[in-house]
Design an enzyme around this catalytic site. Structure first.
Site, PDB file in Angstrom:
ATOM      1  N   ASP A  23       0.860  -1.192   0.000  1.00 55.39           N
ATOM      2  CA  ASP A  23       0.000   0.000   0.000  1.00 55.39           C
ATOM      3  C   ASP A  23       0.895   1.240   0.000  1.00 55.39           C
ATOM      4  O   ASP A  23       2.114   1.141   0.217  1.00 55.39           O
ATOM      5  CB  ASP A  23      -0.898  -0.055   1.249  1.00 55.39           C
ATOM      6  N   GLU A  80       2.555   4.741  -4.176  1.00 53.95           N
ATOM      7  CA  GLU A  80       2.556   5.660  -5.347  1.00 53.95           C
ATOM      8  C   GLU A  80       3.917   6.329  -5.525  1.00 53.95           C
ATOM      9  O   GLU A  80       4.275   6.576  -6.692  1.00 53.95           O
ATOM     10  CB  GLU A  80       1.441   6.694  -5.184  1.00 53.95           C
ATOM     11  N   ASP A 122      -9.087   3.562  -2.020  1.00 54.19           N
ATOM     12  CA  ASP A 122     -10.027   4.014  -0.984  1.00 54.19           C
ATOM     13  C   ASP A 122     -11.341   4.531  -1.562  1.00 54.19           C
ATOM     14  O   ASP A 122     -11.603   5.728  -1.597  1.00 54.19           O
ATOM     15  CB  ASP A 122      -9.362   5.090  -0.127  1.00 54.19           C
TER      16      ASP A 122
END
Ligand code: GLC
Length: 816
Positions: A409, A412, A486
């Site tokens: 997670d 990015e 999300d």
């Protein structure tokens, strides 16, 4: 929060088009030269173009400046392909023509433009020109018209058809509600498919992991593909069908490897299960309540102050003990691993990373430190093979406990600073070819997952690892499964998850899914029931919810919702042989597991933007309910005959029908001729009860059909050495007689007689065959090549039931 001030007239700049001023173009073509391997260079007044036949049906176009030879290196998205061999370059007054296997490129000399044709002479890409501004931000202009529709684009909000949209490719952590205005989410797959009825489809991939944009909005007659910095490095990917386009794309960027079967099962997550005891309680509750489940997740609270590769000593004091109980209950556990490594000189991974130079740095040598969950943190430089191998090996921490899956997670990477990511002037080592973070941003997440998958593989003694990721780039499917980040417990997000997953599939990512039930905001029983029904058919199937929301396990909304969740999750497990076979197909050909109707019915203009229903494989149509208080819906059935999965009712296709959908029912239809493989209900993928009885093959009579059933051990790589069975079933009907033909393409699984413990495993040589909706009662059933052990026909349900033994080889079952 944004207010109306955002649209204050004084704030409006020159618009989003960075190329408004001082544009340059290639100009005239002044010459051409042949390079190695069939590549050709076209020289222009102001820039040059390398044209490289990469493989049959794939042509690379790369703009380059100056007199040097073009740099034909690629990012890791692109697989090294053998190349299609030679190409031919011819010239006349007007144009240069480059012929390569499958494709012809005709480059007009003055002013430059280029058309790409397929081997039937069909026009694919019509490149009207290439422009760049004074900062060398380059744009390719490609013709489109009223017939154009666009698909792919990776993970984007909005509907299925991307015409009229503009998207950026810049991996971004977007906690704000995902709405159609959002141009960039976590994944960047710079890829679009251009589809026009009656014309060959093609796709364009831009291999540039910096900030890029796809604009199908600004101009009426052309779409624009731009790279802010770095190369305009395009791959034109041939069709002619959507399936061919995706096959070719995935030949270039790779395919989803076969996952372990447990990762195909239902998964339950929460931010966070706070303690070892809580994890075990959830696991036990699943088993007590007989709701099938394979995986539980550990979100950030399992760690010692969010230090990756640690356990919180108070909340998770005996992870080994926890793992043993989970294993006994048939669960896998997947912990989250973020890239941020807490800045703490007393913490091993931080110390080792600093000492070995594994963290991302500025040119001047300072390690980039940015705040994430653990506070100030350093970030591994996954562009360096040494750092990636080190990171991969750190996962022995998990593997040694029996953990086989990792959840990546925040990769990015997300950083809690103003730019929301790593400073763009960080210089990545990039294995000796240093590049700034600005140039490589969109690769970071994928390289993290690659390091993770490869590391886990090294430590799992031949078992297949599972990696889940939020961020990725083209090719991410080779390393990880993608969840769509999300989302919120909104009905709109349930609806949006369908085109999102479908377009991910059209972008090469077959194994994807949303947080079922919605991550943030508070779900309701009704929403969870409807989302679980739909989610039972998305390739990745995980319920996950955020820390401050109402809890979302399936049993928390009363008996009715619990029953619905149980039965639809159960249905996923019963259909596991079908689903796993679709995973096999994805691994082999790149075809997505869930498909827009357009993929199977490309001539039907009703389906170009149809995304409130989808196909699971080629023949099972899923029509979820996407609004509250809604107990019927319009379902579009394409041409053919369709059979209601629940009632057996037959419907003529090519029209809309109104389907009944009380809360416990999600409308589902099987195309007549379709074949589904089912197994007994199991509580988890490796549950022995699933193996204890033969597979049932259900044929939906009324049309011809085909299905490939793939089986292997579901755990290891033994299939690479041939330990799998692949059977192709063909059903055909003629003059009231039906024939099911089985051709065994490969039979590498041990036969019953060869097994040491014959009770432990199913007798895969026995098949149960059900033929539903036969038009007339068969007087006779005969098998050749296998033994028809018994058969019966029930006139009331018009259903035939047969048991065939020795069905591992070629055989035929005839009904007449
Ligand atoms: C991010 C993830 C979410 C996770 C949370 C805490 O928001 O997208 O899935 O639960 O971080 O780790």
């Amino acid at each position: 929060m944004l207010t109306s001030e955002e649209i204050h007239p004084d704030h409006q700049g020159p618009g989003k088009d960075p190329f408004k001023h001082s544009l340059s173009r290639i100009g005239r073509l002044t010459g051409a030269a042949r390079l190695e391997d069939g590549a050709v260079t076209l020289y222009g007044d102001n820039a040059n173009l390398a044209i490289v036949p990469v493989a049959a049906g794939i042509l690379r176009l790369k703009v380059f400046f100056g007199e040097n030879a073009p740099d034909l290196g690629t990012t890791p998205a692109i697989l090294p392909l053998a190349g299609p061999g030679d190409s031919a370059l011819t010239e006349d007054e007007e144009a240069y023509t480059i012929d390569s296997p499958g494709l012809r490129a005709v480059a007009v000399k003055s002013p430059f433009s280029l058309k790409v044709y397929d081997d039937r002479g069909g026009l694919l890409a019509n490149l009207l020109g290439i422009e760049w501004n004074e900062k060398r931000s380059q744009t390719a202009l490609l013709a489109m018209d009223d017939r154009s529709h666009f698909y792919g684009l990776g993970e984007k909000t909005g509907f299925l058809d991307k015409k009229g949209e503009r998207y950026e490719m810049w991996n971004s952590d977007v906690y704000a509600p995902h709405v159609p205005d959002i141009e960039a989410l976590y994944q960047s797959i710079p890829w679009s498919i251009h589809f026009r009825y009656g014309l060959p489809a093609y796709g364009v991939l831009l291999d540039n992991p910096g900030r890029t944009a796809f604009d199908m909005r600004t101009r009426a007659d052309r779409y624009q593909i731009s790279a802010e910095k770095g190369a305009l490095d395009l791959y034109i990917v041939q069709g002619p069908t959507l399936k061919d386009v995706v096959r070719h794309l995935t030949a270039l960027t790779g395919r989803t490897p076969l996952p372990p079967k447990w990762a195909v099962g239902y998964q339950q997550s929460r931010y966070s299960y706070m303690s070892q005891e809580e994890v075990l309680k959830v696991a036990r509750t699943f088993r007590e309540k007989k709701i099938p489940c394979d995986v539980l997740y550990l979100d950030i609270h399992y760690m010692d102050e969010y230090r990756v590769f640690t356990w919180d000593p108070v909340a998770f004091p005996r992870p080994h003990e926890m793992m043993r109980e989970l294993e006994a209950l048939g669960f896998n556990l997947v912990p989250i691993v973020d890239p941020g490594v807490k800045k703490d000189p007393s913490y091993g991974p931080y110390r080792e990373g600093v000492q070995n130079g594994y963290f991302c740095r500025k040119l001047e040598g300072d390690i980039f430190i940015g705040p994430v969950w653990p506070g100030p943190s350093a970030f591994p430089d996954f562009t360096d093979d040494g750092a990636a191998a080190w990171w991969g090996d750190l996962h022995v921490h998990y593997a040694s406990h029996g953990i086989k899956g990792i959840w990546n997670d925040m990769n990015e990477p997300s950083v809690f600073n103003e730019s929301k990511t790593m400073d763009l002037d960080v210089v990545h080592a990039n294995n000796g070819d240093p590049r700034t973070h600005g140039e490589l941003h969109n690769l970071y997440g994928m390289l993290m997952s690659k390091a993770t998958q490869e590391g886990m593989k090294r430590h799992l003694n031949g078992e297949r690892p599972f990696v889940l990721t939020r961020a990725g780039y083209a090719g991410i499917q080779r390393y990880a499964t993608v969840w769509t980040g999300d989302n919120r417990a909104y009905w709109e997000h349930l609806a949006m998850s369908i085109p999102m997953v479908l377009n991910l599939g059209l972008s090469g990512v077959a194994f994807a899914g949303p947080d079922i039930g919605g991550f943030s905001h508070h779900t309701t029983g009704e929403l969870l029931a409807r989302w679980t029904q739909a989610g039972a058919f998305t390739p990745f199937c995980r319920n996950h919810s955020a820390i401050d929301t109402i809890r979302q396990e399936p049993w928390l909304f009363g008996e009715k919702v619990e029953d619905i969740c149980r039965s639809y999750i159960g249905l996923r497990y019963r259909l596991m042989p079908t689903l796993y076979s679709l995973f096999y197909e994805a691994s082999e050909s790149g075809l997505p597991i869930v498909r827009p109707l357009l993929m199977e019915y490309p001539d039907d203009a009703n389906v170009y933007n149809l995304c409130d229903q989808f196909l699971f494989g080629p023949d099972l149509l899923i029509a979820p309910i996407l609004r509250p208080g809604t107990f019927s819906r319009a379902v579009y059935l394409p041409a053919g005959v369709w059979i209601d999965y629940w009632t057996g009712e037959r419907h003529e296709g090519g029209r809309w029908i109104l389907a009944d959908a009380p809360l416990a029912t999600m409308p589902m239809y099987v195309r007549a001729g379709g074949i589904l493989a089912e197994q007994p209900l199991a509580m988890y993928a490796d549950d022995a009860t699933a193996q204890s009885e033969p597979i049932t093959l259900t044929v939906y009579a009324g049309g011809d059909g085909q299905f490939r059933l793939y089986e292997d051990d579901g755990r290891t790589y033994a299939y690479e050495q041939g330990a799998y069975r692949l059977r192709e079933f063909n059903w055909s009907e003629q003059n009231g007689a039906g024939k099911l033909r089985c051709q065994t393409a490969h039979d590498g699984l041990p036969h019953e007689s060869q097994k040491e413990d014959s009770d432990a495993n199913a007798d895969k040589q026995t098949l149960r065959i059900v033929v539903r909706q036969l038009s007339s009662a068969p007087a006779q059933a005969i098998a050749s090549g296998a033994t028809l052990q018994e058969w019966t026909y029930d006139a009331a349900t018009r259903q035939l039931y047969a048991v065939v033994e020795g069905a591992a080889g070629n055989f035929e079952l005839r009904l007449f």
